[in-house]
Design a protein around this motif. Sequence first.
Motif, PDB file in Angstrom:
ATOM      1  N   LEU A 107     -29.464  20.668 -26.302  1.00  0.00           N
ATOM      2  CA  LEU A 107     -29.633  20.303 -24.889  1.00  0.00           C
ATOM      3  C   LEU A 107     -30.406  21.314 -24.036  1.00  0.00           C
ATOM      4  N   PRO A 108     -30.156  22.616 -24.125  1.00  0.00           N
ATOM      5  CA  PRO A 108     -30.922  23.545 -23.281  1.00  0.00           C
ATOM      6  C   PRO A 108     -32.435  23.452 -23.514  1.00  0.00           C
ATOM      7  N   ALA A 109     -32.862  23.366 -24.764  1.00  0.00           N
ATOM      8  CA  ALA A 109     -34.292  23.252 -25.067  1.00  0.00           C
ATOM      9  C   ALA A 109     -34.840  21.910 -24.582  1.00  0.00           C
ATOM     10  N   ARG A 111     -33.781  20.132 -22.073  1.00  0.00           N
ATOM     11  CA  ARG A 111     -33.874  20.178 -20.610  1.00  0.00           C
ATOM     12  C   ARG A 111     -35.135  20.931 -20.153  1.00  0.00           C
ATOM     13  N   ARG A 112     -35.572  21.920 -20.956  1.00  0.00           N
ATOM     14  CA  ARG A 112     -36.778  22.691 -20.618  1.00  0.00           C
ATOM     15  C   ARG A 112     -38.068  21.962 -20.995  1.00  0.00           C
ATOM     16  N   THR A 113     -38.124  21.429 -22.217  1.00  0.00           N
ATOM     17  CA  THR A 113     -39.388  20.910 -22.747  1.00  0.00           C
ATOM     18  C   THR A 113     -39.432  19.391 -22.888  1.00  0.00           C
ATOM     19  N   GLY A 114     -38.287  18.742 -22.771  1.00  0.00           N
ATOM     20  CA  GLY A 114     -38.207  17.317 -23.064  1.00  0.00           C
ATOM     21  C   GLY A 114     -37.990  17.122 -24.552  1.00  0.00           C
ATOM     22  N   LEU A 115     -38.141  15.895 -24.992  1.00  0.00           N
ATOM     23  CA  LEU A 115     -37.991  15.588 -26.409  1.00  0.00           C
ATOM     24  C   LEU A 115     -39.347  15.708 -27.092  1.00  0.00           C
ATOM     25  N   LEU A 116     -39.420  16.585 -28.066  1.00  0.00           N
ATOM     26  CA  LEU A 116     -40.643  16.812 -28.824  1.00  0.00           C
ATOM     27  C   LEU A 116     -40.465  16.241 -30.227  1.00  0.00           C
ATOM     28  N   ALA A 140     -23.965  13.908 -31.098  1.00  0.00           N
ATOM     29  CA  ALA A 140     -22.740  13.957 -30.304  1.00  0.00           C
ATOM     30  C   ALA A 140     -23.046  13.684 -28.834  1.00  0.00           C
ATOM     31  N   VAL A 141     -24.338  13.721 -28.479  1.00  0.00           N
ATOM     32  CA  VAL A 141     -24.777  13.518 -27.109  1.00  0.00           C
ATOM     33  C   VAL A 141     -25.809  12.390 -27.107  1.00  0.00           C
ATOM     34  N   LEU A 142     -25.666  11.475 -26.178  1.00  0.00           N
ATOM     35  CA  LEU A 142     -26.600  10.364 -26.051  1.00  0.00           C
ATOM     36  C   LEU A 142     -27.379  10.526 -24.748  1.00  0.00           C
ATOM     37  N   HIS A 164     -43.852  12.051 -26.982  1.00  0.00           N
ATOM     38  CA  HIS A 164     -43.116  13.084 -26.240  1.00  0.00           C
ATOM     39  C   HIS A 164     -42.365  12.416 -25.095  1.00  0.00           C
ATOM     40  N   VAL A 165     -41.195  12.915 -24.802  1.00  0.00           N
ATOM     41  CA  VAL A 165     -40.436  12.451 -23.641  1.00  0.00           C
ATOM     42  C   VAL A 165     -40.294  13.673 -22.724  1.00  0.00           C
ATOM     43  N   PRO A 166     -40.968  13.680 -21.561  1.00  0.00           N
ATOM     44  CA  PRO A 166     -40.862  14.821 -20.655  1.00  0.00           C
ATOM     45  C   PRO A 166     -39.467  14.924 -20.047  1.00  0.00           C
ATOM     46  N   PRO A 167     -39.079  16.115 -19.615  1.00  0.00           N
ATOM     47  CA  PRO A 167     -37.751  16.289 -19.030  1.00  0.00           C
ATOM     48  C   PRO A 167     -37.459  15.323 -17.874  1.00  0.00           C
ATOM     49  N   ALA A 168     -38.469  15.006 -17.078  1.00  0.00           N
ATOM     50  CA  ALA A 168     -38.251  14.129 -15.917  1.00  0.00           C
ATOM     51  C   ALA A 168     -37.854  12.711 -16.324  1.00  0.00           C
ATOM     52  N   ALA A 169     -38.157  12.298 -17.561  1.00  0.00           N
ATOM     53  CA  ALA A 169     -37.804  10.955 -18.020  1.00  0.00           C
ATOM     54  C   ALA A 169     -36.390  10.882 -18.605  1.00  0.00           C
ATOM     55  N   ILE A 170     -35.741  12.034 -18.693  1.00  0.00           N
ATOM     56  CA  ILE A 170     -34.373  12.079 -19.248  1.00  0.00           C
ATOM     57  C   ILE A 170     -33.408  12.121 -18.080  1.00  0.00           C
ATOM     58  N   THR A 171     -32.598  11.057 -17.996  1.00  0.00           N
ATOM     59  CA  THR A 171     -31.675  10.969 -16.845  1.00  0.00           C
ATOM     60  C   THR A 171     -30.245  11.203 -17.273  1.00  0.00           C
TER      61      THR A 171
END
Length: 171
Positions: A107-109, A111-116, A140-142, A164-171
Motif C-alpha cells: 500500500l505505501p508504494a 499510494r506514491r506511484t499508483g499501480l505499476l 488482503a486489501v481490495l 498503469h493506474v495513477p494514484p488519483a484513480a485509486i479511491t
Amino acid sequence: MSDVVRTSKRLSWLLRHGAGEKGLLMTPDGWSSIEDVLALLGIDRSALDLAVARNDKNRLQVDGALIRACQGHSLAGMPVTVEALESSWQRVHPAGPLWHGTTPAALPAIRRTGLLAGRRTHVHLAPSADSHVGKRFTAAVLLKIDPTDLVIFEAPNGVLLTRHVPPAAIT
C-alpha cells in the motif's frame, strides 16, 4: 496435483514467461505454433486440449494450429510487445468502478506511484469486488479504481488490463 493441472501450469508458464528462455517462436501478440509447444513440453495434442479446456482462469487461447496465453505476460525475455497485445484485445470503457487486490505491505508504494505493471506487461483489474479475475489469491486489501481516465483493454478471457493506474484513480 493432477496431470491436467500440471500440463496447464507448464503451458501457462511457457506462453506467459518462458518462451524466450526456451527458444519458442512467438508473434508479438503472443501466438505460437501448437506443434512447437508440444515438442518443447513433450506432450501430445490431447493433453494440450484437455489442459486448455480445464484451465480454471481460461488463460489459454487456441486458434487452429496456434496457441497463446490471453494475458499475463512477463516483459523480460518474452517476444511479445505491449502494443501488439493491446491490438489483439478489445478496448473497453467500464462505467463503474474496477478493483485490484493487493497486500497491506504494498500500500505505501501504491499510494506514491499508483499501480505499476512491474515485470508484467499490464496491471490486472477486476470488474467487480467479488470477482476472482484480476485479484491475487494472497490479496488482503481490495482497491477501488476509477476507470474514467484510464485506457482499459479486455483480454479474450475477460481479464481487464491497463498499463498503469495513477494514484488519483485509486479511491
